[in-house]
Design a protein around this motif. Structure first.
Motif, PDB file in Angstrom:
ATOM      1  N   LEU A 105      -8.104  -1.545  28.180  1.00 34.55           N
ATOM      2  CA  LEU A 105      -8.910  -0.624  29.093  1.00 34.55           C
ATOM      3  C   LEU A 105      -9.798  -1.263  30.123  1.00 34.55           C
ATOM      4  N   ALA A 106      -9.525  -2.638  29.749  1.00 30.87           N
ATOM      5  CA  ALA A 106     -10.011  -3.948  30.512  1.00 30.87           C
ATOM      6  C   ALA A 106      -8.773  -3.939  32.056  1.00 30.87           C
ATOM      7  N   GLN A 107      -7.167  -3.944  31.388  1.00 28.84           N
ATOM      8  CA  GLN A 107      -6.488  -3.786  31.950  1.00 28.84           C
ATOM      9  C   GLN A 107      -6.359  -3.126  33.549  1.00 28.84           C
ATOM     10  N   THR A 108      -6.788  -1.853  32.614  1.00 28.18           N
ATOM     11  CA  THR A 108      -6.798  -0.376  33.747  1.00 28.18           C
ATOM     12  C   THR A 108      -7.895  -0.892  34.921  1.00 28.18           C
ATOM     13  N   PHE A 109      -9.482  -1.023  34.346  1.00 27.02           N
ATOM     14  CA  PHE A 109     -10.617  -1.230  35.249  1.00 27.02           C
ATOM     15  C   PHE A 109     -10.244  -2.373  36.148  1.00 27.02           C
ATOM     16  N   VAL A 110      -9.375  -3.547  35.475  1.00 28.07           N
ATOM     17  CA  VAL A 110      -9.098  -4.038  36.582  1.00 28.07           C
ATOM     18  C   VAL A 110      -8.465  -4.342  37.639  1.00 28.07           C
ATOM     19  N   THR A 111      -7.429  -3.861  37.439  1.00 26.62           N
ATOM     20  CA  THR A 111      -6.263  -2.850  38.129  1.00 26.62           C
ATOM     21  C   THR A 111      -6.518  -1.911  39.177  1.00 26.62           C
ATOM     22  N   GLN A 112      -8.197  -1.475  38.693  1.00 29.20           N
ATOM     23  CA  GLN A 112      -8.729  -0.210  39.913  1.00 29.20           C
ATOM     24  C   GLN A 112      -9.649  -0.901  40.859  1.00 29.20           C
ATOM     25  N   HIS A 113      -9.861  -2.527  40.555  1.00 36.06           N
ATOM     26  CA  HIS A 113     -10.505  -3.150  41.546  1.00 36.06           C
ATOM     27  C   HIS A 113      -9.367  -4.332  42.146  1.00 36.06           C
ATOM     28  N   GLN A 114      -8.324  -3.534  42.469  1.00 37.31           N
ATOM     29  CA  GLN A 114      -7.140  -4.667  42.814  1.00 37.31           C
ATOM     30  C   GLN A 114      -6.678  -5.726  42.403  1.00 37.31           C
ATOM     31  N   GLY A 115      -7.380  -6.175  40.586  1.00 37.68           N
ATOM     32  CA  GLY A 115      -7.426  -7.203  40.898  1.00 37.68           C
ATOM     33  C   GLY A 115      -6.172  -7.338  39.502  1.00 37.68           C
ATOM     34  N   THR A 116      -5.778  -8.277  39.082  1.00 39.37           N
ATOM     35  CA  THR A 116      -5.004  -8.765  37.519  1.00 39.37           C
ATOM     36  C   THR A 116      -6.224  -9.399  36.658  1.00 39.37           C
ATOM     37  N   ILE A 117      -5.396  -9.201  35.458  1.00 37.87           N
ATOM     38  CA  ILE A 117      -5.755  -9.819  34.328  1.00 37.87           C
ATOM     39  C   ILE A 117      -4.040 -10.189  33.437  1.00 37.87           C
ATOM     40  N   ASP A 118      -4.449 -12.217  32.574  1.00 37.16           N
ATOM     41  CA  ASP A 118      -3.907 -12.813  32.838  1.00 37.16           C
ATOM     42  C   ASP A 118      -4.522 -12.622  31.073  1.00 37.16           C
ATOM     43  N   CYS A 119      -3.742 -13.324  30.307  1.00 32.95           N
ATOM     44  CA  CYS A 119      -3.414 -14.441  28.701  1.00 32.95           C
ATOM     45  C   CYS A 119      -2.815 -15.328  28.587  1.00 32.95           C
ATOM     46  N   GLU A 120      -3.188 -16.418  28.538  1.00 33.40           N
ATOM     47  CA  GLU A 120      -2.617 -17.631  27.854  1.00 33.40           C
ATOM     48  C   GLU A 120      -3.335 -18.132  26.616  1.00 33.40           C
ATOM     49  N   SER A 121      -1.772 -18.357  25.567  1.00 30.89           N
ATOM     50  CA  SER A 121      -3.097 -18.637  24.091  1.00 30.89           C
ATOM     51  C   SER A 121      -1.635 -19.801  23.407  1.00 30.89           C
ATOM     52  N   GLU A 122      -2.969 -20.040  22.581  1.00 24.69           N
ATOM     53  CA  GLU A 122      -2.046 -20.989  21.952  1.00 24.69           C
ATOM     54  C   GLU A 122      -3.231 -21.325  20.395  1.00 24.69           C
TER      55      GLU A 122
END
Length: 375
Positions: free
Chosen positions: A345-362
Motif C-alpha cells: 500500500l505504501a508503494q502504491t500511494f507513493v506511486t500515485q504521487h509520481q514518486g518512488t520508494i526504495d529500501c536499503e537494509s543490513e
C-alpha cells in the motif's frame, strides 16, 4: 590560455563554457568536464562541483586526472580521443573525493567524446561525462519498481474478481446450511466457514482500497505528516523507543493526499517499531525521520527540478535477506502474523504521487527512502 581564449567552442565559435551550453550542462545530474590531454580542466559543471564539494575555481586549478584512482587508462583514453584515434570511448573509473568528504572513492562510468570546433594544435580538448554507477543502478531499480506497481495492480484486480464471486456463494451456502441443521457442533463448523469467508473478503477489500478511493489532493506539509505519525507510534510504544527528527524546514508545501501519505509513513514506521522489539526492551531503539530537498532528481524516466526526500531509518535487525528483494510484493511479510500489505500500500500511494520508494537494509540499519516531486 585563459578560459575565454580556449579553443573548445560551441556553435558560432564562442567558448563552450561561456554560452548556453554551459547553462545546459549545469542542469544535468551527471558530471561534465572539458579536459585537455595534459590534465588542464577547462570547464566543470555544477554536478562535478557538488560531488567533489569544491568550488569550480578549485576544481579547475588542479590536474584533472589527479581526481582519479589509477588514472593511467583514463589519461590514455583522453589522449587517444584528442588525437582522433576514436570518436568516443567508455570505461569505468574511481573518482577521489577530498578530505572531509566520503572516505571511499566514487565508482563512475566515464564517457569520453570529441569536442567540435577550432582547437589549439596539440591541445585538443575532449568532453568527459561521468555517471555514478550507483545512480544508474538506482534509476534502473526505480523503473523496475514502477513496472512492478503496475503489475501488482493488475494482479490484485484480477485476483479480487476471481475470489469475490465464489466467496459470496460459499458464505451464503454456509448460512443456508446453518439454518437447516440443529446440531450445535455442526453449527460451529458453519460459523468457521462464515468467519473465514468474511476474513478473506476484508483482505480483498484492503487490497482494492487504494485503487477504489480517489485521491483527495490539497496543499500539505510533509512535516505535519511526520509529526502525526510520530505521535501515533509513540502512543503505541511509549517506552524504550526514540523517534528523532531531522527536518529541513525550508521544504515547501506541495499538492498531495495527506491521508495517503500519513498511511504510507505510518506503515513504514510501525513496521520499524515492531521489528525493534528487542531494542525497545533494552531501551535503545531509534527511528529517525529525515527530510531533504533533492535537486535535479530523476524519478523513473522524468527529471524534476526539485524533489522531496523523506528518509525513515531504524537501528533494528534489518529486513530478512530471503525477502529483501520482494518486500513490496503483496502478501510478503517478514513478521509472524503480518498481512504483507503495509509496504504494498505504501508503494502504491507513493506511486500515485509520481514518486518512488526504495529500501536499503543490513543488520543494525534499515533505510526507507521516499522521493516525491516538488513544484
Amino acid at each position: 590560455m585563459n578560459p575565454g581564449e580556449s579553443a573548445a567552442a560551441g556553435p558560432g565559435g564562442e567558448p563552450l563554457w561561456n554560452t548556453r551550453w554551459a547553462e545546459a550542462f549545469d542542469l544535468l545530474a551527471t558530471m561534465i568536464a572539458v579536459v585537455r590531454p595534459d590534465g588542464h580542466c577547462l570547464y566543470a559543471n555544477t554536478a562535478f562541483e557538488n560531488v567533489l564539494g569544491l568550488s569550480r575555481r578549485n576544481v579547475l586549478k588542479r590536474d584533472w586526472f589527479e581526481w582519479f584512482v589509477e588514472a593511467d587508462l583514463l589519461r590514455d583514453t583522453v589522449a587517444a580521443i584528442a588525437r582522433n584515434e576514436f570518436a568516443t570511448s567508455r570505461l569505468d573509473a574511481q573518482l577521489r573525493r577530498p578530505l572531509g568528504g566520503h572516505a571511499e572513492p566514487l565508482l563512475v562510468h566515464v564517457i569520453v567524446n570529441q569536442v567540435e570546433g577550432p582547437h589549439e594544435p596539440g591541445a585538443e580538448p575532449v568532453l568527459v561525462e561521468l555517471i555514478e554507477i550507483e545512480q544508474q543502478t538506482r534509476q534502473d531499480r526505480e523503473e523496475r519498481a514502477l513496472d512492478q506497481v503496475q503489475a501488482n495492480k493488475e494482479l490484485i484486480r484480477n485476483l479480487a474478481h476471481e475470489i469475490k464471486n465464489p466467496l459470496g456463494g460459499i458464505r451464503g451456502a454456509a448460512q443456508l446450511l446453518e439454518m437447516e441443521i440443529d446440531s450445535r457442533a455442526l453449527t460451529e463448523y458453519t460459523q468457521v466457514i462464515i468467519h473465514e469467508a468474511d476474513r478473506l473478503q476484508a483482505l480483498v477489500d484492503r487490497l482494492l482500497a487504494p485503487h477504489r478511493r480517489p485521491q483527495q489532493v490539497a496543499e500539505m506539509n510533509i512535516h505535519e505528516v511526520c509529526e502525526r505519525v510520530r505521535s501515533l507510534v509513540l502512543a503505541e510504544f511509549p517506552k524504550g523507543l526514540r523517534i528523532e527528527r531531522d527536518y529541513d524546514t525550508s521544504i515547501p508545501d506541495f499538492l498531495g493526499d495527506r491521508e495517503q501519505l500519513i498511511q504510507t509513513v505510518l506503515n513504514i514506521v510501525r513496521n520499524a517499531a515492531q521489528s525493534l522489539v528487542e531494542r525497545i526492551a533494552a531501551g535503545d531503539a531509534r527511528i529517525t525521520l529525515r527530510t531533504r530537498v533533492a535537486r535535479q532528481a530523476t524519478i523513473g524516466k522524468h527529471r524534476h527540478r526539485l524533489a522531496l526526500e523523506l528518509h525513515i531509518e531504524d537501528n533494528g535487525p534489518g529486513v530478512p535477506e530471503s525477502i529483501r528483494d520482494r518486500i513490496f510484493y503483496p502478501l510478503v511479510s517478514g513478521r509472524d502474523g503480518g498481512s504483507g500489505l503495509g509496504l504494498t500500500l505504501a508503494q502504491t500511494f507513493v506511486t500515485q504521487h509520481q514518486g518512488t520508494i526504495d529500501c536499503e537494509s543490513e543488520p543494525g540499519r534499515t533505510l526507507f527512502s521516499i522521493t516525491i516531486p516538488l513544484p
